[in-house]
Design a protein around this motif. Structure first.
Motif, short mmCIF file in Angstrom:
data_model
loop_
_atom_site.label_atom_id
_atom_site.label_comp_id
_atom_site.label_asym_id
_atom_site.label_seq_id
_atom_site.Cartn_x
_atom_site.Cartn_y
_atom_site.Cartn_z
N ARG A 13 11.49 -7.91 -0.01
CA ARG A 13 12.10 -6.77 0.66
C ARG A 13 11.73 -6.78 2.14
N ILE A 14 12.75 -6.80 2.99
CA ILE A 14 12.57 -6.81 4.43
C ILE A 14 13.19 -5.54 5.00
N TYR A 15 12.42 -4.84 5.84
CA TYR A 15 12.94 -3.66 6.52
C TYR A 15 13.40 -4.08 7.91
N GLY A 16 14.59 -3.59 8.30
CA GLY A 16 15.14 -3.94 9.60
C GLY A 16 15.64 -2.72 10.34
N CYS A 17 15.99 -2.93 11.59
CA CYS A 17 16.55 -1.88 12.44
C CYS A 17 17.92 -1.48 11.89
N GLN A 18 18.15 -0.19 11.75
CA GLN A 18 19.41 0.30 11.19
C GLN A 18 20.61 -0.10 12.05
N LYS A 19 20.41 -0.14 13.35
CA LYS A 19 21.53 -0.42 14.26
C LYS A 19 21.91 -1.89 14.30
N CYS A 20 20.90 -2.79 14.44
CA CYS A 20 21.22 -4.21 14.64
C CYS A 20 20.66 -5.13 13.55
N LYS A 21 19.93 -4.58 12.58
CA LYS A 21 19.38 -5.32 11.45
C LYS A 21 18.32 -6.36 11.82
N THR A 22 17.70 -6.22 12.98
CA THR A 22 16.59 -7.09 13.37
C THR A 22 15.43 -6.87 12.41
N HIS A 23 14.82 -7.94 11.92
CA HIS A 23 13.69 -7.84 11.01
C HIS A 23 12.51 -7.13 11.68
N LEU A 24 11.88 -6.21 10.92
CA LEU A 24 10.74 -5.45 11.45
C LEU A 24 9.47 -5.58 10.62
N ALA A 25 9.59 -5.47 9.31
CA ALA A 25 8.39 -5.47 8.46
C ALA A 25 8.76 -5.84 7.03
N THR A 26 7.74 -6.22 6.27
CA THR A 26 7.93 -6.55 4.85
C THR A 26 7.30 -5.46 3.98
N LEU A 27 7.71 -5.45 2.74
CA LEU A 27 7.13 -4.52 1.77
C LEU A 27 5.63 -4.77 1.62
N ALA A 28 5.22 -6.03 1.71
CA ALA A 28 3.80 -6.39 1.57
C ALA A 28 2.93 -5.78 2.67
N SER A 29 3.50 -5.52 3.85
CA SER A 29 2.70 -4.95 4.94
C SER A 29 2.71 -3.42 4.95
N MET A 30 3.45 -2.81 4.01
CA MET A 30 3.48 -1.35 3.92
C MET A 30 2.17 -0.84 3.32
N MET A 31 1.58 0.15 3.97
CA MET A 31 0.33 0.74 3.50
C MET A 31 0.55 2.08 2.79
N SER A 32 1.57 2.84 3.21
CA SER A 32 1.81 4.15 2.62
C SER A 32 3.24 4.61 2.90
N ARG A 33 3.78 5.37 1.93
CA ARG A 33 5.09 6.01 2.08
C ARG A 33 4.93 7.51 2.31
N ALA A 34 3.72 8.00 2.40
CA ALA A 34 3.43 9.44 2.44
C ALA A 34 3.28 9.97 3.86
N ARG A 103 11.97 6.21 8.13
CA ARG A 103 12.88 5.72 7.08
C ARG A 103 14.35 5.83 7.50
N ASN A 104 14.74 6.91 8.16
CA ASN A 104 16.14 7.10 8.55
C ASN A 104 16.60 6.11 9.61
N LEU A 105 15.67 5.40 10.22
CA LEU A 105 16.02 4.43 11.27
C LEU A 105 15.94 2.99 10.77
N LEU A 106 15.71 2.83 9.45
CA LEU A 106 15.55 1.51 8.84
C LEU A 106 16.69 1.19 7.89
N VAL A 107 16.85 -0.10 7.61
CA VAL A 107 17.80 -0.56 6.62
C VAL A 107 17.15 -1.74 5.88
N ASP A 108 17.49 -1.89 4.60
CA ASP A 108 17.02 -3.05 3.84
C ASP A 108 17.88 -4.24 4.26
N VAL A 109 17.23 -5.28 4.78
CA VAL A 109 17.97 -6.45 5.27
C VAL A 109 18.33 -7.37 4.11
N GLN A 110 17.49 -7.46 3.10
CA GLN A 110 17.79 -8.33 1.95
C GLN A 110 18.20 -7.53 0.76
#
Length: 110
Positions: A13-34, A103-110
């Motif tokens: 799972r790759i998180y990207g910019c909602q506007k241009c889909k540039t890769h930003l971060a992976t699920l593995a680097s996420m520390m918290s959703r809270a 979250r509202n500024l991100l999109v799933d790239v994969q």
């Protein structure tokens, strides 16, 4: 100035910019959703790529006073969240050097 090269990430799972889909971060680097951002829910990440950091500024947040830098997409320039530089409260020191992506500024790239 030179050409800017973007880093491409791999993983389930790759998180990207909602506007241009540039890769930003992976699920593995996420520390918290809270977390909450200026536009709703936000995620705390240990590592983020392809961002430009703004100037440091002090902000009063719900968890206390923090010095933060806004972060922007390196391709389209959209604001994505912020990076914690310094946390004044000892219980919040774990955030230092970490990133908030809204979250509202991100999109799933994969």
């Amino acid at each position: 100035m030179g050409m800017t090269f973007r880093q491409y990430l791999s993983g389930p799972r790759i998180y990207g910019c909602q506007k241009c889909k540039t890769h930003l971060a992976t699920l593995a680097s996420m520390m918290s959703r809270a977390f909450n951002g200026q536009h709703g829910r936000a995620y705390l990440f240990e590592k983020v790529v392809n961002v430009i950091e703004g100037e440091p500024c002090d902000r009063a947040m719900t968890t206390g006073q923090h010095t933060v830098r806004d972060i922007y997409c390196c391709k389209c320039g959209d604001t994505l969240g912020w990076k914690y530089e310094v946390a004044q409260e000892p219980s919040q020191k774990y955030k230092e050097g970490k990133y908030i992506l809204e979250r509202n500024l991100l999109v799933d790239v994969q």
